[in-house]
Scaffold this motif. Structure first.
Motif, short mmCIF file in Angstrom:
data_model
loop_
_atom_site.label_atom_id
_atom_site.label_comp_id
_atom_site.label_asym_id
_atom_site.label_seq_id
_atom_site.Cartn_x
_atom_site.Cartn_y
_atom_site.Cartn_z
N TYR A 119 -103.16 29.15 56.81
CA TYR A 119 -102.40 30.38 56.57
C TYR A 119 -101.07 30.09 55.89
O TYR A 119 -100.60 30.86 55.05
CB TYR A 119 -102.16 31.12 57.89
CG TYR A 119 -103.37 31.86 58.40
CD1 TYR A 119 -104.17 32.60 57.55
CD2 TYR A 119 -103.69 31.83 59.75
CE1 TYR A 119 -105.28 33.29 58.02
CE2 TYR A 119 -104.79 32.52 60.24
CZ TYR A 119 -105.58 33.24 59.37
OH TYR A 119 -106.67 33.92 59.84
N GLY A 122 -101.93 29.27 52.08
CA GLY A 122 -102.35 30.48 51.36
C GLY A 122 -101.26 31.51 51.27
O GLY A 122 -101.04 32.13 50.22
N GLY A 190 -98.11 24.61 49.07
CA GLY A 190 -98.50 25.85 48.40
C GLY A 190 -97.48 26.27 47.37
O GLY A 190 -97.82 26.67 46.25
N SER A 225 -106.69 31.33 47.90
CA SER A 225 -105.68 31.86 48.81
C SER A 225 -106.12 33.18 49.42
O SER A 225 -105.91 33.43 50.61
CB SER A 225 -104.35 32.04 48.07
OG SER A 225 -103.90 30.81 47.54
N LEU A 228 -109.19 32.61 52.07
CA LEU A 228 -108.96 31.87 53.31
C LEU A 228 -108.97 32.79 54.53
O LEU A 228 -109.54 32.47 55.57
CB LEU A 228 -107.62 31.13 53.24
CG LEU A 228 -107.57 29.94 52.27
CD1 LEU A 228 -106.16 29.40 52.16
CD2 LEU A 228 -108.53 28.84 52.70
#
Length: 327
Positions: A119, A122, A190, A225, A228
């Motif tokens: 998390y 993403g 990310g 992303s 997920l």
């Protein structure tokens, strides 16, 4: 209808396979539910994909459709979670693959154990997608004027790399709250990946040559992303990996069909606030991902909020279009 013909055929085949081979009516129902969940969460993905594809050559658009589909379906929604679990747990990929096929419940448990990192990664990437749009001084169309064009926003937008600074600040707060090095590392990876891809893209544009490879890579990471959340949420509905893959694959094909439809019908230029709605929906999804590091949020809520925002943008676009015609 021609844009969605293959997706509907695939959906029918997927539901029938689930019904006859994976558990009857209940399995077929879960497959359909997963497909709807995937589309609701990734609808804004289709809008952003269309925006990026408009700036790509027909050759790379075709490559995105042909090669992007198997990557999105099998690579992102099946292989990527296995890679993530393997890296996080230190176990071999073959072991995790066998686990996913033979003991989906235990695989789901291992996946849930690393979902904080998933998390964080993403959410960071999606947050950058929104921030780059929100602080873009060259953006001509304004939807929420009081938010997008007030004095404070205009002044902040003039700061160099403001989107990166805001994202770093969010990352610092998130790292402090989570207290986990893995979550912090995943978040900033990310951010770094987004900055790298967009940095190369902007450099190529200034040099007079936009690379289809970079655009393709950007779309695939963006799709990853978005997916997920759906991949992890799917295990709340079923522990059967084949049911999950079929359901998410159907949803992924519909998202691709929507993307093609938006590009060829020039939907984004027809409904000018649609991209804005998609970007704000992306912001909500990113924030929901950050919240889910600490507590569970129903995927139905995540998808519903995004759809409501996009429908609101669509409605405002229609009203604007009618007013323009009258004028």
């Amino acid at each position: 209808m021609k844009y969605f013909r293959f997706s509907f055929v695939l959906a029918l085949v997927g539901v029938l396979v689930a019904y006859f081979f994976l558990g009857g009516l209940y399995a077929a129902y879960i497959v359909a539910l997963l497909a709807l969940l995937e589309v609701s969460i990734s609808f804004d993905n289709a809008v952003i994909n269309a925006k990026v594809l408009e700036g790509m050559t027909p050759k790379w658009r075709e490559r995105f459709i042909i090669y992007g589909i198997p990557i999105a379906v099998f690579g992102v929604r099946f292989i990527l979670p296995i890679i993530i679990v393997s890296l996080a747990s230190g176990e071999g990929m073959i072991e995790i693959l066998n686990l996913a096929l033979s003991d989906a419940a235990l695989y789901a448990e291992k996946l849930e154990g690393v979902m904080g990192k998933i998390y964080a990664f993403g959410g960071a990437f999606l947050l950058m997608v929104f921030l780059e749009f929100f602080f873009d001084e060259d953006r001509e169309v304004v939807w929420l004027r009081r938010l997008e064009q007030n004095r404070i926003t205009q002044r902040i937008s003039q700061i160099n790399f403001i989107e990166l600074l805001v994202a770093i600040l969010v990352g610092v707060v998130l790292s402090f709250l989570s207290g986990e090095l893995g979550v912090s590392l995943a978040y900033f990876i990310g951010i770094a990946l987004y900055a790298l891809i967009r940095g190369i893209d902007h450099a190529l544009i200034k040099g007079g040559a936009r690379s289809g490879v970079i655009g393709f890579l950007y779309l695939e990471v963006l799709d990853a992303s978005f997916s997920l959340d759906g991949v992890i949420g799917a295990f709340a509905l079923s522990s059967n990996i084949f049911i999950i893959v079929i359901g998410l694959a159907i949803g992924a094909f519909f998202v691709r069909s929507l993307t093609i439809y938006f590009v060829e019908k020039k939907v984004l230029s027809e409904f000018i606030y649609l991209e804005h709605g998609a970007r704000y929906a992306i912001l909500i999804l990113a924030l929901m991902m950050f919240v889910q590091i600490f507590m569970h949020v129903s995927e139905a809520i995540v998808g519903s909020v995004g759809v409501v925002i996009i429908l609101s943008a669509l409605l405002h676009s229609i009203i604007h279009k009618r007013r323009k015609r009258r004028a």
